[in-house]
Design an enzyme around this catalytic site. Structure first.
Site, mmCIF file in Angstrom:
data_model
loop_
_atom_site.group_PDB
_atom_site.id
_atom_site.type_symbol
_atom_site.label_atom_id
_atom_site.label_comp_id
_atom_site.label_asym_id
_atom_site.label_seq_id
_atom_site.Cartn_x
_atom_site.Cartn_y
_atom_site.Cartn_z
ATOM 1 N N SER A 135 0.886 -1.332 0.054
ATOM 2 C CA SER A 135 -0.013 0.127 0.123
ATOM 3 C C SER A 135 0.780 1.417 -0.033
ATOM 4 C CB SER A 135 -0.718 -0.082 1.360
ATOM 5 O OG SER A 135 -1.697 1.259 1.353
ATOM 6 N N LYS A 161 -1.298 -1.206 -4.449
ATOM 7 C CA LYS A 161 -2.282 -0.420 -4.075
ATOM 8 C C LYS A 161 -1.862 1.171 -3.723
ATOM 9 C CE LYS A 161 -4.628 0.021 0.549
ATOM 10 N NZ LYS A 161 -5.265 -0.774 1.437
ATOM 11 N N LYS A 163 -3.064 5.087 -2.696
ATOM 12 C CA LYS A 163 -4.278 6.017 -1.977
ATOM 13 C C LYS A 163 -4.718 6.905 -2.966
ATOM 14 C CE LYS A 163 -4.180 3.862 2.221
ATOM 15 N NZ LYS A 163 -5.174 3.084 2.553
ATOM 16 N N ASP A 188 -7.143 2.903 -2.967
ATOM 17 C CA ASP A 188 -8.013 2.989 -1.930
ATOM 18 C C ASP A 188 -8.212 4.325 -1.494
ATOM 19 O OD1 ASP A 188 -9.045 2.565 0.744
ATOM 20 O OD2 ASP A 188 -7.428 1.572 1.583
ATOM 21 N N GLU A 213 -11.157 0.454 -3.411
ATOM 22 C CA GLU A 213 -11.219 0.149 -1.883
ATOM 23 C C GLU A 213 -11.956 1.042 -1.213
ATOM 24 O OE1 GLU A 213 -7.788 -1.417 0.022
ATOM 25 O OE2 GLU A 213 -8.627 -1.268 2.038
ATOM 26 N N ASP A 238 -13.548 -1.901 3.040
ATOM 27 C CA ASP A 238 -12.593 -1.947 4.240
ATOM 28 C C ASP A 238 -13.573 -1.499 5.570
ATOM 29 O OD1 ASP A 238 -10.764 -1.642 6.320
ATOM 30 O OD2 ASP A 238 -9.451 -0.576 4.833
ATOM 31 N N LYS A 262 -9.484 -7.063 8.103
ATOM 32 C CA LYS A 262 -8.349 -6.525 9.128
ATOM 33 C C LYS A 262 -8.871 -7.204 10.313
ATOM 34 C CE LYS A 262 -7.166 -2.519 6.881
ATOM 35 N NZ LYS A 262 -7.191 -0.906 6.709
ATOM 36 N N GLY A 290 -3.798 -4.022 6.335
ATOM 37 C CA GLY A 290 -2.734 -3.548 7.278
ATOM 38 C C GLY A 290 -3.062 -2.326 7.916
HETATM 39 O O1 OSB Z 1 -7.100 1.567 4.579
HETATM 40 O O2 OSB Z 1 -5.951 0.029 4.273
HETATM 41 C C1 OSB Z 1 -6.272 1.018 5.023
HETATM 42 C C2 OSB Z 1 -3.081 2.248 6.667
HETATM 43 C C3 OSB Z 1 -3.566 2.885 7.851
HETATM 44 C C4 OSB Z 1 -5.023 2.937 7.939
HETATM 45 C C5 OSB Z 1 -5.740 2.533 6.911
HETATM 46 C C6 OSB Z 1 -5.158 1.659 5.768
HETATM 47 C C7 OSB Z 1 -3.770 1.689 5.687
HETATM 48 C C8 OSB Z 1 -3.004 1.116 4.695
HETATM 49 C C9 OSB Z 1 -1.620 0.539 5.295
HETATM 50 O O3 OSB Z 1 -3.560 1.307 3.565
HETATM 51 C C10 OSB Z 1 -1.455 -0.918 4.987
HETATM 52 C C11 OSB Z 1 -0.294 -1.179 5.422
HETATM 53 O O4 OSB Z 1 0.642 -1.269 4.899
HETATM 54 O O5 OSB Z 1 -0.186 -1.448 6.913
HETATM 55 MG MG MG Z 2 -8.426 0.665 3.252
#
Ligand code: OSB
Ligand code: MG
Length: 368
Positions: A135, A161, A163, A188, A213, A238, A262, A290
């Protein structure tokens, strides 16, 4: 089996680089670690809540409070049949799943260690190796993002992925697809859009993403179903999936075609397994999300992702992407094929470095 001691520690860990999403930026994580002891053994869990209530309603402080006042008293000194039975004891606590989930996960590690079994085996995992993606947070420039993607693809990661948020979406994806026409790519939004953005989001279809996402509100299902009708790109939920009921209803109304599970968000292994099983029965693939975890939460995620319906690469990646030094030994490593080997040693399967944790701890409290 009975837990006779529980210790909460708050540790602070600076990330190797700040992580930016549509809801904010994180430079240093504050995480609560839960250590349970009993029957001559121990187990570890990690609260995955953020530093503020911006991903969901929880944060590090609320988790400390809920654990201390409500969750720990449900477990401490009470005979327990198994870790699987613990989730039911937290049912009276509404919400606060990242708090209760950390204690629940610690109980699973504890039981697995006592039984001399890997956590993966105890939870019913079947995969010895799990596929991994990364991510990548919002970057200062598109060039910086393209550089990051190049590095992660070279390291072997199986999907990227990124953001997105209004102003950092279509034009950015256009550039990414131009440079990387054939990578497995997804986006995402962390709830940055509304259904009024339907036509805007429809433009995503031309990037043949694996999924988008959580485009809409963190607590929404119905608008996601309406949006999914308009999109070819599969929606993955999510934030909106916090309970088995949410998963069942999302699937029934067509709010998503994929679910990100998660561990913390759903309250631990028992609810995560129920959601996994429900998705499997409905032919909905899942993957493990994550929350910028330390090695402890990361090891839990690896065990979870070894369940059979975790068929898509998750956001579970190498320790070094987050930390200069992790709290487990060895650190989590990714193979050149972009996989993680599921450890087969007892419990988490990694050694927890207690000295390193104590050095990073800024508060602790032990309950007996
Ligand atoms: O939406 O998946 C998410 C990190 C913090 C809060 C929400 C998210 C995320 C990530 C990072 O996308 C995932 C990771 O690398 O741990
Ligand atoms: Mg997410």
């Amino acid at each position: 089996m009975t837990v006779d001691q529980i210790t909460l520690r708050e540790i602070q860990m600076p990330l190797v680089a700040p992580f930016e999403t549509s809801f904010g930026s994180t430079a240093t994580r504050r995480m609560l670690l839960v250590e349970v002891r009993g029957e001559g053994g121990f187990g570890w869990g990690e609260v995955t809540a953020g530093e503020g209530p911006f991903y969901n309603e929880e944060d590090t402080e609320t988790a400390w409070h809920v654990l201390k006042s409500f969750a720990i008293p449900q477990i401490l000194g009470k005979p327990l049949d198994s870790a699987a039975a613990a989730a039911g004891l937290f049912d009276p606590i509404r919400g606060h799943r990242m708090a209760t989930g950390a204690l629940e996960a610690a109980l699973w590690d504890w039981e697995a260690r006592l039984a001399g079994r890997s956590l993966s085996a105890l939870v019913g995992g079947t995969q010895r190796e799990i596929p991994c993606g990364v991510s990548i947070g919002i970057q200062p420039s598109v060039e910086a993002l393209l550089d990051k993607i190049r590095t992660e693809i070279a390291a072997g990661y199986q999907r990227i992925k990124i953001k997105i948020k209004p102003g950092w979406d279509i034009a950015v994806l256009e550039r990414v697809r131009e440079q990387f026409p054939s990578i497995r790519l997804m986006a995402d939004a962390n709830s940055a859009y509304t259904l009024a953005d339907r036509a805007h989001l429809k433009q995503l279809d031309r990037f043949y993403l694996m999924m988008i996402e959580q485009p809409l509100a963190h607590d929404d299902l119905l608008d996601h179903a309406r949006l999914q009708q308009a999109l070819e790109t599969p929606i993955c939920l999510d934030e909106s999936i916090r309970t088995l009921r949410h998963a069942e209803q999302a699937i029934e109304i067509g709010a998503c075609r994929i679910i990100n599970i998660k561990l913390g968000r759903v309250g631990g292994f028992t609810p995560a397994r129920r959601i996994h099983d429900c998705c499997q029965a409905a032919n909905i693939p899942v993957w493990c999300g994550g929350m910028l975890e330390s090695g402890i939460g990361r090891a839990h995620n690896i065990a979870l992702a070894s369940l059979p319906n975790f068929v898509l690469p998750g956001d579970v990646s190498a320790s070094r992407r987050y930390w200069t030094q992790d709290v487990i030994v060895p650190e989590v490593e990714v193979t050149p094929e972009g996989t993680i080997q599921v450890p087969q040693a007892a419990g988490l399967g990694y050694e927890v470095d207690r000295d390193r944790i104590e050095r990073r701890a800024i508060r602790r409290e032990t309950f007996t």
